[in-house]
Design an enzyme around this catalytic site. Sequence first.
Site, PDB file in Angstrom:
ATOM      1  N   ASN A   8       0.802  -1.486  -0.025  1.00  0.00           N
ATOM      2  CA  ASN A   8      -0.334  -0.172  -0.226  1.00  0.00           C
ATOM      3  C   ASN A   8       1.078   1.353  -0.059  1.00  0.00           C
ATOM      4  O   ASN A   8       1.303   1.731   1.234  1.00  0.00           O
ATOM      5  CB  ASN A   8      -0.744  -0.528   1.669  1.00  0.00           C
ATOM      6  CG  ASN A   8      -1.646   1.094   0.755  1.00  0.00           C
ATOM      7  OD1 ASN A   8      -1.719   1.836   0.062  1.00  0.00           O
ATOM      8  ND2 ASN A   8      -3.077   1.240   2.176  1.00  0.00           N
ATOM      9  N   ARG A 108      -2.678  -2.015  -3.850  1.00  0.00           N
ATOM     10  CA  ARG A 108      -3.718  -0.755  -3.415  1.00  0.00           C
ATOM     11  C   ARG A 108      -3.542   0.004  -4.132  1.00  0.00           C
ATOM     12  O   ARG A 108      -2.422   1.065  -4.429  1.00  0.00           O
ATOM     13  CB  ARG A 108      -3.537  -0.626  -2.498  1.00  0.00           C
ATOM     14  CG  ARG A 108      -5.195  -0.166  -1.809  1.00  0.00           C
ATOM     15  CD  ARG A 108      -5.117   0.769  -0.176  1.00  0.00           C
ATOM     16  NE  ARG A 108      -5.817   1.936  -0.754  1.00  0.00           N
ATOM     17  CZ  ARG A 108      -6.114   2.790   0.127  1.00  0.00           C
ATOM     18  NH1 ARG A 108      -4.682   3.535   1.015  1.00  0.00           N
ATOM     19  NH2 ARG A 108      -7.415   3.583   0.449  1.00  0.00           N
ATOM     20  N   HIS A 197     -13.261   3.162  -0.795  1.00  0.00           N
ATOM     21  CA  HIS A 197     -12.710   2.489   0.863  1.00  0.00           C
ATOM     22  C   HIS A 197     -13.720   0.889  -0.289  1.00  0.00           C
ATOM     23  O   HIS A 197     -13.997  -0.261   0.435  1.00  0.00           O
ATOM     24  CB  HIS A 197     -14.086   2.882   1.997  1.00  0.00           C
ATOM     25  CG  HIS A 197     -13.074   3.909   2.628  1.00  0.00           C
ATOM     26  ND1 HIS A 197     -14.051   4.328   3.067  1.00  0.00           N
ATOM     27  CD2 HIS A 197     -11.893   3.883   2.922  1.00  0.00           C
ATOM     28  CE1 HIS A 197     -13.118   5.436   4.327  1.00  0.00           C
ATOM     29  NE2 HIS A 197     -12.387   5.238   3.278  1.00  0.00           N
ATOM     30  N   ARG A 258     -11.674  16.129   6.745  1.00  0.00           N
ATOM     31  CA  ARG A 258     -12.700  16.794   5.550  1.00  0.00           C
ATOM     32  C   ARG A 258     -13.762  16.892   6.228  1.00  0.00           C
ATOM     33  O   ARG A 258     -14.878  16.095   7.423  1.00  0.00           O
ATOM     34  CB  ARG A 258     -12.833  15.214   4.619  1.00  0.00           C
ATOM     35  CG  ARG A 258     -11.203  15.422   4.146  1.00  0.00           C
ATOM     36  CD  ARG A 258     -11.182  13.971   3.041  1.00  0.00           C
ATOM     37  NE  ARG A 258     -10.525  13.249   3.694  1.00  0.00           N
ATOM     38  CZ  ARG A 258     -10.286  11.677   3.209  1.00  0.00           C
ATOM     39  NH1 ARG A 258     -11.079  11.097   2.742  1.00  0.00           N
ATOM     40  NH2 ARG A 258      -9.224  10.732   3.700  1.00  0.00           N
ATOM     41  N   ASN A 351     -14.623   0.988  17.304  1.00  0.00           N
ATOM     42  CA  ASN A 351     -14.580   1.060  18.961  1.00  0.00           C
ATOM     43  C   ASN A 351     -14.974   2.000  19.395  1.00  0.00           C
ATOM     44  O   ASN A 351     -15.222   2.732  21.067  1.00  0.00           O
ATOM     45  CB  ASN A 351     -12.498   1.660  18.608  1.00  0.00           C
ATOM     46  CG  ASN A 351     -11.660   0.738  18.277  1.00  0.00           C
ATOM     47  OD1 ASN A 351     -11.722  -0.508  19.247  1.00  0.00           O
ATOM     48  ND2 ASN A 351     -11.139   0.973  17.396  1.00  0.00           N
ATOM     49  N   GLU A 401      -8.081  -4.704   5.231  1.00  0.00           N
ATOM     50  CA  GLU A 401      -8.455  -4.845   3.706  1.00  0.00           C
ATOM     51  C   GLU A 401      -6.729  -5.473   2.350  1.00  0.00           C
ATOM     52  O   GLU A 401      -6.883  -5.935   1.891  1.00  0.00           O
ATOM     53  CB  GLU A 401      -8.259  -2.691   3.597  1.00  0.00           C
ATOM     54  CG  GLU A 401      -8.922  -2.353   3.493  1.00  0.00           C
ATOM     55  CD  GLU A 401      -8.799  -0.882   4.089  1.00  0.00           C
ATOM     56  OE1 GLU A 401      -8.979  -0.227   4.768  1.00  0.00           O
ATOM     57  OE2 GLU A 401      -9.202  -0.341   2.768  1.00  0.00           O
TER      58      GLU A 401
HETATM   59  P1  AMP Z   1      -8.631   4.016  10.688  1.00  0.00           P
HETATM   60  O1  AMP Z   1      -9.308   5.503  10.140  1.00  0.00           O
HETATM   61  O2  AMP Z   1      -9.489   3.406  10.887  1.00  0.00           O
HETATM   62  O3  AMP Z   1      -7.305   4.051  10.902  1.00  0.00           O
HETATM   63  O4  AMP Z   1      -9.343   5.449  11.852  1.00  0.00           O
HETATM   64  C1  AMP Z   1      -8.501   5.581  13.095  1.00  0.00           C
HETATM   65  C2  AMP Z   1      -9.597   6.764  13.740  1.00  0.00           C
HETATM   66  O5  AMP Z   1     -10.071   5.855  14.586  1.00  0.00           O
HETATM   67  C3  AMP Z   1      -8.652   7.342  14.635  1.00  0.00           C
HETATM   68  O6  AMP Z   1      -8.830   8.977  14.307  1.00  0.00           O
HETATM   69  C4  AMP Z   1      -9.736   7.969  15.624  1.00  0.00           C
HETATM   70  O7  AMP Z   1     -10.506   8.552  15.467  1.00  0.00           O
HETATM   71  C5  AMP Z   1     -10.608   6.339  15.834  1.00  0.00           C
HETATM   72  N1  AMP Z   1     -10.221   5.721  17.147  1.00  0.00           N
HETATM   73  C6  AMP Z   1      -9.530   4.497  16.686  1.00  0.00           C
HETATM   74  N2  AMP Z   1      -9.436   4.359  18.555  1.00  0.00           N
HETATM   75  C7  AMP Z   1     -10.823   4.416  18.844  1.00  0.00           C
HETATM   76  C8  AMP Z   1     -11.102   4.070  20.776  1.00  0.00           C
HETATM   77  N3  AMP Z   1     -10.913   3.344  21.403  1.00  0.00           N
HETATM   78  N4  AMP Z   1     -12.169   5.010  20.581  1.00  0.00           N
HETATM   79  C9  AMP Z   1     -12.680   6.002  19.798  1.00  0.00           C
HETATM   80  N5  AMP Z   1     -11.789   6.635  18.398  1.00  0.00           N
HETATM   81  C10 AMP Z   1     -10.897   5.808  18.088  1.00  0.00           C
END
Ligand code: AMP
Length: 415
Positions: A8, A108, A197, A258, A351, A401
């Site tokens: 990626n 990717r 996505h 965004r 989460n 992914e």
């Molecule tokens: P991703 O782009 O899928 O890696 O998601 C990243 C985002 O997930 C972070 O910027 C957080 O806003 C959110 N995130 C990660 N861990 C948690 C958590 N335990 N509780 C709430 N939001 C989370």
Amino acid sequence: MTPVLVINSGSSSFKYQLIDMSTERTLASGLVERIGAESGVARHTVYATASASSASGEVAGTPTFLDATRTRELPIPDHTAGFAVMLEAFASDGPSLADTPPIAVGHRVVHGGARFFEPTLITPLVEINIDELSVLAPLHNPANLAGIVAAREAFPDVPHVAVFDTAFHQTLEPAAYTYAIDAEVAASHRIRRYGFHGTSHKFVSEAAAAFVGRPLGELKQIVFHLGNGASVTAIDGGRSIDTSMGFTPLEGLVMGTRSGDIDPAVLFQLARRAGMSIDDLDDLLNKRSGLLGLAGSNDLRDIRAGIEAGDPRALLAFQVYVHRLRGYAGAYLAQLGGADVISFTAGVGENAPHVRAGALETLGFAGVEIDPERNESPQRGIRVISTDASTVTVLVVPTDEELEIARQTLSVAAT
Ligand code: AMP
């Protein structure tokens, strides 16, 4: 063993993962970043699934052990140099690529335009096409291509396969992908909705179908991919019929940085009244909006902490975020004519129980009922968070992914 290497690649970094497709387990993963900067960083992790002999590296004076990560800092002038660093990491820390050479490399690629609707064996002509699609994704496709070129030099004898973020949404009907603007202008500049996505939406919808034990072709599903970037897709019988991201990944949901949906006339106003240039506006909507613009952080954990500390900006950011989710949930229930399964995935989706509850809390009329205890449970892995009485099954589905790219790569390489 059937190792597949997944790449990626971004403009100044790339991530990789070596997956044994006979077990679908990750053998090693890594990140090479700050390519082109004064000093680069390379991190390589070997997982316990790798055999002890193949993970026999000297880890900077520490004894050799499995599940080990080693980080190195060194100048990495370009992607080709980055691949050399990755190969060194495999050679020194394992698993040995001489013993278990990848049978294929999956890449990717963000934008496949209207041209690529399935994983595609990379040939010089495909490279030209990916390059040409840089017009639509100027930040992403050139970076993806740099990774492809470097990886083909590093692994010249195996098939390389491109897996496109847009491909899953190529099933959208014209009614869903057409913007209501001058048709000739749109056609001459390829302005339409593409959706992104896709790899995650495909993986999650298939995993959800397998989990509920029903054929994918029978199910109406809504998948919320809520990470730093976020999108939601309506999937009917395994086919994407509507998705929230459009011409670029800017449209749709409120994201980390965004804005998502906004009246385009706001841009005219800011250009005319605030003297903002096109680049200023691009920067505003892509990098300084969303949760960050509203409350000063793109991380939902900070927003949560802000709410607990009584920060009204954090509360408003959360409310705007959830309001948008709810609107799309309702819209996609209408587009699908109801849903059998709604899934949440990615950093926020996996989460943040308060986000999941907020997104669906008004949908009791459509048979959606979240079980608060299941929703709040810290359990990992794919799980149900709706009540037994809910007519719509609501799931949390961890996305993967890289595994999806490896599966699609194998499906092409094996033919
Ligand atoms: P991703 O782009 O899928 O890696 O998601 C990243 C985002 O997930 C972070 O910027 C957080 O806003 C959110 N995130 C990660 N861990 C948690 C958590 N335990 N509780 C709430 N939001 C989370």
